[in-house]
Design an enzyme around this catalytic site. Structure first.
Site, PDB file in Angstrom:
ATOM      1  N   MET A   1      34.221  36.902  44.317  1.00 34.52           N
ATOM      2  CA  MET A   1      33.656  35.729  45.000  1.00 34.52           C
ATOM      3  C   MET A   1      32.347  36.104  45.700  1.00 34.52           C
ATOM      4  SD  MET A   1      36.789  33.393  46.258  1.00 34.52           S
ATOM      5  CE  MET A   1      37.092  34.236  47.798  1.00 34.52           C
ATOM      6  N   GLY A   2      31.787  37.267  45.357  1.00 35.99           N
ATOM      7  CA  GLY A   2      30.511  37.654  45.939  1.00 35.99           C
ATOM      8  C   GLY A   2      30.661  38.220  47.341  1.00 35.99           C
TER       9      GLY A   2
ATOM     10  N   HIS B   1      30.642  44.303  48.352  1.00 38.51           N
ATOM     11  CA  HIS B   1      30.665  45.498  49.197  1.00 38.51           C
ATOM     12  C   HIS B   1      31.125  46.676  48.336  1.00 38.51           C
ATOM     13  CE1 HIS B   1      34.960  44.760  49.198  1.00 38.51           C
ATOM     14  NE2 HIS B   1      34.786  43.565  49.765  1.00 38.51           N
TER      15      HIS B   1
ATOM     16  N   HIS C   1      34.142  46.198  45.979  1.00 43.10           N
ATOM     17  CA  HIS C   1      33.828  45.561  44.691  1.00 43.10           C
ATOM     18  C   HIS C   1      33.158  46.571  43.755  1.00 43.10           C
ATOM     19  CE1 HIS C   1      33.513  41.794  47.330  1.00 43.10           C
ATOM     20  NE2 HIS C   1      34.440  41.462  46.455  1.00 43.10           N
TER      21      HIS C   1
ATOM     22  N   GLY D   1      41.413  44.645  42.330  1.00 41.58           N
ATOM     23  CA  GLY D   1      41.686  45.555  43.434  1.00 41.58           C
ATOM     24  C   GLY D   1      43.139  45.503  43.889  1.00 41.58           C
TER      25      GLY D   1
ATOM     26  N   ASP E   1      44.302  43.345  47.149  1.00 45.47           N
ATOM     27  CA  ASP E   1      44.985  42.047  47.096  1.00 45.47           C
ATOM     28  C   ASP E   1      46.233  42.225  46.229  1.00 45.47           C
ATOM     29  OD1 ASP E   1      42.899  40.171  48.430  1.00 45.47           O
ATOM     30  OD2 ASP E   1      41.759  41.431  47.065  1.00 45.47           O
TER      31      ASP E   1
ATOM     32  N   GLN F   1      48.009  39.169  44.726  1.00 44.51           N
ATOM     33  CA  GLN F   1      47.151  38.575  43.688  1.00 44.51           C
ATOM     34  C   GLN F   1      47.241  39.377  42.393  1.00 44.51           C
ATOM     35  OE1 GLN F   1      42.993  36.947  44.271  1.00 44.51           O
ATOM     36  NE2 GLN F   1      42.487  39.027  43.685  1.00 44.51           N
TER      37      GLN F   1
ATOM     38  N   SER G   1      36.386  44.219  53.053  1.00 41.41           N
ATOM     39  CA  SER G   1      36.622  42.827  52.663  1.00 41.41           C
ATOM     40  C   SER G   1      35.370  42.021  52.998  1.00 41.41           C
ATOM     41  CB  SER G   1      37.818  42.266  53.454  1.00 41.41           C
ATOM     42  OG  SER G   1      37.821  40.849  53.380  1.00 41.41           O
ATOM     43  N   SER G   2      35.092  41.029  52.148  1.00 47.19           N
ATOM     44  CA  SER G   2      33.938  40.156  52.436  1.00 47.19           C
ATOM     45  C   SER G   2      34.126  39.471  53.779  1.00 47.19           C
ATOM     46  CB  SER G   2      33.791  39.102  51.341  1.00 47.19           C
ATOM     47  OG  SER G   2      33.685  39.721  50.090  1.00 47.19           O
TER      48      SER G   2
HETATM   49  P1  AMP Z   1      37.039  38.912  46.146  1.00 48.68           P
HETATM   50  O1  AMP Z   1      35.555  38.856  46.015  1.00 48.68           O
HETATM   51  O2  AMP Z   1      37.519  39.084  47.554  1.00 48.68           O
HETATM   52  O3  AMP Z   1      37.739  37.796  45.399  1.00 48.68           O
HETATM   53  O4  AMP Z   1      37.503  40.245  45.420  1.00 48.68           O
HETATM   54  C1  AMP Z   1      37.153  40.500  44.086  1.00 48.68           C
HETATM   55  C2  AMP Z   1      37.910  41.705  43.606  1.00 48.68           C
HETATM   56  O5  AMP Z   1      37.583  42.843  44.399  1.00 48.68           O
HETATM   57  C3  AMP Z   1      39.439  41.532  43.716  1.00 48.68           C
HETATM   58  O6  AMP Z   1      40.053  42.101  42.573  1.00 48.68           O
HETATM   59  C4  AMP Z   1      39.757  42.313  44.963  1.00 48.68           C
HETATM   60  O7  AMP Z   1      41.086  42.816  44.989  1.00 48.68           O
HETATM   61  C5  AMP Z   1      38.752  43.458  44.870  1.00 48.68           C
HETATM   62  N1  AMP Z   1      38.545  44.056  46.191  1.00 48.68           N
HETATM   63  C6  AMP Z   1      38.224  43.416  47.335  1.00 48.68           C
HETATM   64  N2  AMP Z   1      38.170  44.293  48.371  1.00 48.68           N
HETATM   65  C7  AMP Z   1      38.469  45.513  47.856  1.00 48.68           C
HETATM   66  C8  AMP Z   1      38.593  46.832  48.402  1.00 48.68           C
HETATM   67  N3  AMP Z   1      38.395  47.073  49.700  1.00 48.68           N
HETATM   68  N4  AMP Z   1      38.915  47.841  47.574  1.00 48.68           N
HETATM   69  C9  AMP Z   1      39.116  47.624  46.240  1.00 48.68           C
HETATM   70  N5  AMP Z   1      39.016  46.408  45.667  1.00 48.68           N
HETATM   71  C10 AMP Z   1      38.698  45.371  46.447  1.00 48.68           C
END
Ligand code: AMP
Length: 280
Positions: free
Chosen positions: A27-28, A31, A34, A144, A147, A150, A182-183
């Site tokens: 979702m952008g 960090h 990602h 990741g 989550d 998820q 985390s975002s």
């Molecule tokens: P999101 O942008 O939050 O939807 O995350 C996109 C992907 O990045 C998902 O598969 C998350 O599980 C993964 N992700 C987010 N934060 C982390 C993290 N700290 N370490 C590893 N993967 C992550």
């Protein structure tokens, strides 16, 4: 790197790919967490596609969809520097054109924890991820472990709906003090950031207590809740040690359990998890 915003452009790129295509949906507000997924993808695949889409159907009516960070320039630059081949940034109307009405309804593994706290959340997640998989048609998708529910829900969806893409889970990237990247961490004020590693510390303590012989699940969960309340500034949503496969609460420990936690720090909802293992 090429940036595309339509399914048609995406498909033109996809048809030109001869080797293994890897995909990282996001979702952008990218960090280092990602980017660890992007790096894993680049190591294993010939081409790496990343999507950035803040998916409205996975947000509840009073959640942070509108204020979710959207730093599109910085995200594109990070992708470019990381060696991403294709960045897909569809608009909401591209993903949900007027008239769309079909959603993917996940089953039991989506019911508890975040599923209970955020009704409809995993229906939105499954729907968007299946659509992205159909559009990108990757050989592998990198998700990741941060989550954890998820990841479990999407693995179940892939198995149940005969998704051909292989799902690769990647370990959680953390700040030096243990806070999972985390975002949403950017919502934390400076004062809230201090002590925001308590979720990690609490789970690590449970792991240490388990290793030192405290094998009662309820005791470990209670110790975690006590630690958070001593820390102050937390509103706990759930803290539970669960079966890694079913995500049902464990009453008796087997070889391992998955500690799932969610809590609010001010207005920011943080989640984390850790596998708790038996002493060697
Ligand atoms: P999101 O942008 O939050 O939807 O995350 C996109 C992907 O990045 C998902 O598969 C998350 O599980 C993964 N992700 C987010 N934060 C982390 C993290 N700290 N370490 C590893 N993967 C992550």
């Amino acid at each position: 790197m090429i940036i595309v915003e339509s399914k048609a452009e995406l498909q033109r790129w996809r048809h030109k790919q001869a080797g293994l295509v890897g995909f990282v949906p996001t979702m952008g507000a990218l960090h280092v967490g990602h980017m660890s997924l992007v790096n894993a993808c680049r190591m294993e695949c010939h081409a790496t596609a990343v999507s950035i889409f803040v998916n409205p159907t996975q947000f509840g009516p009073h959640e942070d969809f509108n204020r979710y960070p959207r730093p599109i320039e910085a995200d594109a630059e990070l992708c470019e520097r990381a060696g991403v081949d294709l960045l897909y940034r569809p608009a909401v109307a591209e993903m949900y054109p007027p008239g769309s009405q079909t959603m993917v309804e996940p089953g039991a593994v989506a019911q508890r924890w975040c599923g209970a706290a955020r009704p409809g959340h995993f229906r939105g997640v499954c729907t968007i991820v299946l659509k992205l998989l159909n559009q990108v048609a990757p050989h592998r998708m990198y998700l990741g472990e941060k989550d954890a529910q998820q990841l479990r829900v999407l693995r179940q969806m892939a198995a149940d709906l005969d998704v051909a893409t292989e799902i690769v889970g990647c370990p959680t990237t953390r700040e030096e003090d243990g806070l999972a990247l985390s975002s949403r961490n950017r919502y934390l004020s400076v004062a809230e950031r201090v002590g925001a590693d308590a979720l990690f510390r609490g789970m690590r303590r449970a792991q240490q207590q388990y290793q030192s012989g405290i094998i009662d699940v309820a005791t470990l969960e209670k110790e975690f809740r006590t630690l958070l309340s001593y820390e102050g500034g937390w509103a706990l949503e759930y803290a539970a040690i669960v079966d890694e496969n079913t995500l049902e609460p464990l009453t008796v420990f087997g070889a391992s359990g998955l500690f799932l936690v969610a809590a609010r720090r001010g207005a920011t909802r943080l989640i984390d998890n850790m596998v708790i293992t038996r002493p060697q």
